[in-house]
Design a protein around this motif. Structure first.
Motif, PDB file in Angstrom:
ATOM      1  N   TYR A 136       0.829  -1.199   0.000  1.00  0.00           N
ATOM      2  CA  TYR A 136       0.000   0.000   0.000  1.00  0.00           C
ATOM      3  C   TYR A 136       0.869   1.257   0.000  1.00  0.00           C
ATOM      4  N   SER A 137       0.599   2.135  -0.945  1.00  0.00           N
ATOM      5  CA  SER A 137       1.282   3.415  -1.017  1.00  0.00           C
ATOM      6  C   SER A 137       0.338   4.482  -0.482  1.00  0.00           C
ATOM      7  N   ASP A 138       0.604   4.968   0.706  1.00  0.00           N
ATOM      8  CA  ASP A 138      -0.309   5.895   1.382  1.00  0.00           C
ATOM      9  C   ASP A 138      -0.114   7.307   0.835  1.00  0.00           C
ATOM     10  N   GLU A 139      -0.480   7.442  -0.433  1.00  0.00           N
ATOM     11  CA  GLU A 139      -0.314   8.729  -1.097  1.00  0.00           C
ATOM     12  C   GLU A 139      -1.464   9.650  -0.739  1.00  0.00           C
ATOM     13  N   LYS A 140      -1.138  10.817  -0.271  1.00  0.00           N
ATOM     14  CA  LYS A 140      -2.184  11.782   0.052  1.00  0.00           C
ATOM     15  C   LYS A 140      -2.739  12.382  -1.232  1.00  0.00           C
ATOM     16  N   TYR A 208     -11.952  14.030  -5.276  1.00  0.00           N
ATOM     17  CA  TYR A 208     -12.871  13.438  -4.304  1.00  0.00           C
ATOM     18  C   TYR A 208     -12.798  11.911  -4.314  1.00  0.00           C
ATOM     19  N   GLY A 209     -12.696  11.328  -5.501  1.00  0.00           N
ATOM     20  CA  GLY A 209     -12.601   9.869  -5.582  1.00  0.00           C
ATOM     21  C   GLY A 209     -11.356   9.347  -4.899  1.00  0.00           C
ATOM     22  N   SER A 210     -10.251  10.044  -5.096  1.00  0.00           N
ATOM     23  CA  SER A 210      -8.992   9.660  -4.452  1.00  0.00           C
ATOM     24  C   SER A 210      -9.110   9.766  -2.936  1.00  0.00           C
ATOM     25  N   PHE A 211      -9.754  10.833  -2.466  1.00  0.00           N
ATOM     26  CA  PHE A 211      -9.953  11.015  -1.023  1.00  0.00           C
ATOM     27  C   PHE A 211     -10.789   9.876  -0.443  1.00  0.00           C
TER      28      PHE A 211
END
Length: 258
Positions: A136-140, A208-211
């Motif tokens: 998992y890449s916890d990209e903001k 929004y989808g990424s969030f």
């Protein structure tokens, strides 16, 4: 050679199908994506090519959709090139007005060659993508206008309708994304399978989808899940790029031919 629509699956019919599958598996190291690998009685249609010795040497399975019929064909190695596969398809086409669609494993070159030979071409691919906690890449996500302070995600767990229930669970988690007091998107997760990552049309391409996806992934891993899966087609380039950004990798691929 007789061509028979199998309406019921007796032990004798099932044994004959199992013998055909065993021979093909020993020859090809894989089977096509038959719609009835384990429980043929659940298939919408099954057409068999039967020899004078009452041995099944070819089989076509069909699953009917609203406008299409999903078709898979399996022919005994010793009978390939004799026109059995083509005849099975011809008889199916004569029996329905629905458009035949052929799902093929991405690595099944023999099936692709046959479909190309009869004039079919690949239209899209459906991919199973998997994300392990380790990858998992916890990209903001990029800031979503008009500011993430107004964004929040709620989660509710409810029962899944019986016809949609997973064999291992009847619980589904629904995540809803709010912009202020207004719901603008949602995502469903059932037994680690993510589905329906959806944002209102006019609000897409704003982050929004990424969030929402990031929030869902973090919550699922916080609950103790070790991996997540989802299905997506290669036609949805934006979604594929988003999933890869968070570490999802393609683990299975099915090509659909028209």
């Amino acid at each position: 050679m007789d061509y028979i629509w199998l309406k019921t699956f007796t032990e004798e019919n099932q044994a004959a199908i199992d013998r055909l599958k065993a021979v093909c598996l020993s020859r090809d190291d894989r089977l096509p994506l038959l719609n009835l690998p384990e429980q043929p009685e659940e298939c919408d249609g099954c057409l068999a090519a039967v020899t004078d010795a009452f041995e099944i040497v070819g089989i076509l399975t069909a699953l009917y959709g609203e406008k299409t019929v999903e078709v898979c064909v399996l022919v005994h190695p010793e009978y390939r090139g004799s026109g059995i596969g083509t005849e099975l398809l011809h008889r199916l086409i004569l029996s329905t007005k629905k458009i035949p669609v052929f799902p093929v494993a991405a690595e099944d070159t023999d099936a692709k060659t046959f479909l190309t030979y009869i004039g079919k071409r690949e239209m899209w691919r459906e991919m199973l993508m998997t994300l392990s906690k380790e990858n998992y890449s916890d990209e903001k996500p990029k800031a979503a206008a008009p500011g993430k302070k107004q964004l929040r995600v709620t989660c509710k767990t409810h029962s899944v309708p019986e016809k949609e229930a997973d064999v291992t669970s009847d619980r589904q988690m629904r995540y809803t994304l709010y912009l202020g007091p207004v719901p603008i998107g949602h995502c469903l997760v059932t037994e680690g399978c993510i589905s329906e990552v959806w944002i209102r049309g006019m609000l897409r391409q704003r982050g929004y989808g990424s969030f929402l996806l990031r929030t869902v992934i973090r919550h699922q891993f916080h609950l103790g899940r070790r991996s997540l899966v989802l299905h997506v087609t290669n036609l949805n380039g934006a979604a594929c790029a988003l999933y890869r950004r968070y570490g999802f990798e393609v683990t299975e691929e099915v090509a659909y031919y028209f």
